[in-house]
Design a protein around this motif. Structure first.
Motif, PDB file in Angstrom:
ATOM      1  N   UNK A 257       0.862  -1.173   0.000  1.00  0.00           N
ATOM      2  CA  UNK A 257       0.000   0.000   0.000  1.00  0.00           C
ATOM      3  C   UNK A 257       0.908   1.235   0.000  1.00  0.00           C
ATOM      4  N   UNK A 258       0.483   2.247  -0.715  1.00  0.00           N
ATOM      5  CA  UNK A 258       1.337   3.425  -0.885  1.00  0.00           C
ATOM      6  C   UNK A 258       0.606   4.691  -0.455  1.00  0.00           C
ATOM      7  N   UNK A 259       1.381   5.744  -0.180  1.00  0.00           N
ATOM      8  CA  UNK A 259       0.780   7.018   0.175  1.00  0.00           C
ATOM      9  C   UNK A 259       1.696   7.829   1.065  1.00  0.00           C
ATOM     10  N   UNK A 265      11.774   9.427   0.248  1.00  0.00           N
ATOM     11  CA  UNK A 265      12.025  10.457  -0.751  1.00  0.00           C
ATOM     12  C   UNK A 265      11.093  10.234  -1.932  1.00  0.00           C
ATOM     13  N   UNK A 266      10.445  11.283  -2.394  1.00  0.00           N
ATOM     14  CA  UNK A 266       9.541  11.202  -3.534  1.00  0.00           C
ATOM     15  C   UNK A 266       9.948  12.233  -4.574  1.00  0.00           C
ATOM     16  N   UNK A 267      10.063  11.797  -5.833  1.00  0.00           N
ATOM     17  CA  UNK A 267      10.224  12.714  -6.960  1.00  0.00           C
ATOM     18  C   UNK A 267       9.112  12.411  -7.955  1.00  0.00           C
ATOM     19  N   UNK A 268       9.053  13.160  -9.034  1.00  0.00           N
ATOM     20  CA  UNK A 268       8.045  12.892 -10.057  1.00  0.00           C
ATOM     21  C   UNK A 268       8.302  11.569 -10.774  1.00  0.00           C
ATOM     22  N   UNK A 269       9.500  11.034 -10.620  1.00  0.00           N
ATOM     23  CA  UNK A 269       9.859   9.822 -11.349  1.00  0.00           C
ATOM     24  C   UNK A 269       9.913   8.568 -10.488  1.00  0.00           C
ATOM     25  N   UNK A 270      10.171   8.724  -9.180  1.00  0.00           N
ATOM     26  CA  UNK A 270      10.359   7.521  -8.357  1.00  0.00           C
ATOM     27  C   UNK A 270      10.170   7.883  -6.886  1.00  0.00           C
TER      28      UNK A 270
END
Length: 415
Positions: A257-259, A265-270
């Motif tokens: 599950x994600x969120x 770390x979050x970027x637009x790609x990964x």
């Protein structure tokens, strides 16, 4: 009977902490015999949750203000406390909060099973599995091409361990087994099952939903790779369950599950994930429920789990003996003893289980009727449904008499 030397419970004092039990149904005192479905919640647990909402309520791991820090500390401490209760020395790094045992099963089946299983692999279950285990692994096996095998149940309601040794082979990737059957009351030899699986380099998942509330459990002594249980069956709140996993195994798994709240770390790609257990707990978690579960664990430990087990076994034996005297009534599962926990499932000749439960309700006796989320097991038993009486710390031997009277009333009505 085991545990004969354990000091008996002061049930009258315990019942005073459960005001819900002090009520009548159409003028008849309530007899609650459905704790295997959901145990009642004592005042100390309700008070802990109320205090949290009145004094501490805030989101966790999202703020540097005072309330958020307090809530975060309480939430983290709950992980450590519950881990300690089941013998997990790794604390929060080995204890994930989920919604229930079912979600815990799904977490591992999806996070591990979808990645690791394939054609030629086998998942070994038992014929007495709850749908939480059976359906979950069945569906993941169908997606991955793995096969599912079932350890058979003997006529007296025990696992056939000779068959277990045939089922568990070098092709076995996962063994998922219930610790205590919610239908038969059977206490399975989980240590032996885990050892068998490990001899073939298989992982193990133990469903402890009916075990952790009713007996001392040490996950490290069992050596289970994963072990799951639910708060609402152990004097805690609904909406929270627990997944124990060995630290190294949980660290290897990707979340399913994600969120928010589970990322590093979050970027637009990964994206990359946070540490265990937070990477498995996305979104706003069950904070108040965690506080309540912490209180429930403290409450049960103060009573003493050996005493809880002895009390339950005593009630189950008394119920087994009383019901055995009723003509036309069939009890399922082992005879009273160390292999049976505190519940009794039965059928009554010429009376459907649902009709039996309805008549019990007319007598203010609350029992469960149906397949108890074990439809394949009921097919194996050759019955569509059973009635089930289950006991907990607040029940007395005197409450068995109204159950017997209700059953005898049903018998006379359908004669």
């Amino acid at each position: 009977m085991s545990h004969q030397r354990v000091e008996p419970l002061d049930v009258e004092a315990i019942r005073a902490e459960y005001p819900i039990l002090d009520q009548s149904v159409d003028g008849t005192p309530l007899v609650y015999l459905d704790s295997a479905a959901t145990a009642q919640t004592p005042d100390p647990v309700v008070d802990a949750m109320s205090d949290y909402y009145r004094e501490t309520n805030a989101n966790v791991h999202r703020g540097i203000h005072h309330l958020s820090q307090q809530a975060s500390a309480a939430y983290e401490e709950a992980h450590d406390r519950v881990a300690e209760f089941v013998g997990a020395s790794g604390g929060r790094k080995e204890l994930v909060f989920t919604k229930n045992t079912t979600e815990s099963e799904n977490l591992i089946a999806h996070a591990w099973g979808l990645r690791e299983l394939g054609p030629g692999d086998e998942v070994v279950l038992t014929q007495m599995e709850h749908h939480a285990s059976l359906v979950t692994w069945q569906q993941v096996a169908m997606r991955t091409g793995a096969d599912v095998k079932y350890i058979e149940v003997t006529e007296d309601g025990r696992l056939d361990m000779d068959h277990a040794r045939e089922c568990i082979t070098d092709d076995t990737a996962m063994l998922s087994a219930v610790h205590v059957s919610n239908t038969l009351g059977t206490v399975n030899p989980v240590n032996e099952l885990v050892d068998l699986a490990h001899e073939h380099d298989a992982l193990t998942f133990i469903d402890g939903a009916q075990a952790v509330p009713t007996r001392p459990v040490d996950v490290e002594a069992i050596d289970a790779d994963f072990y799951a249980f639910s708060g609402h069956k152990m004097a805690g709140p609904t909406g929270i369950g627990c997944l124990y996993g060995k630290e190294a195994l949980l660290a290897e798994l990707d979340p399913y599950l994600y969120g928010g709240g589970m990322i590093r770390k979050v970027t637009y790609d990964d994206s990359t994930w946070g540490e265990v257990p937070w990477k498995f707990e996305p979104g706003t978690p069950p904070i108040a429920e965690a506080v309540g579960l912490h209180a429930a664990v403290d409450y049960l430990e103060e009573i003493g789990m050996e005493r809880v087990q002895a009390h339950e076994e005593h009630l189950a034996e008394a119920a087994y003996d009383a019901l055995s005297d009723i003509d036309g009534l069939t009890i399922y599962g082992p005879e009273p003893g160390p292999d049976r926990a505190g519940l009794v499932s039965f059928t009554l000749e010429n009376v459907h289980a649902h009709d039996l439960a309805s008549i019990c309700n007319d007598h203010a006796v609350a029992i469960r009727a149906g397949d108890h989320c074990t439809q394949p097991l009921h097919d194996t038993l050759g019955v569509a449904a059973t009635a089930r009486a289950s006991f907990y710390v607040y029940n007395t031997v005197d409450e068995i008499e109204p159950l017997v009277e209700a059953i005898e009333d049903a018998q006379s009505l359908f004669a």
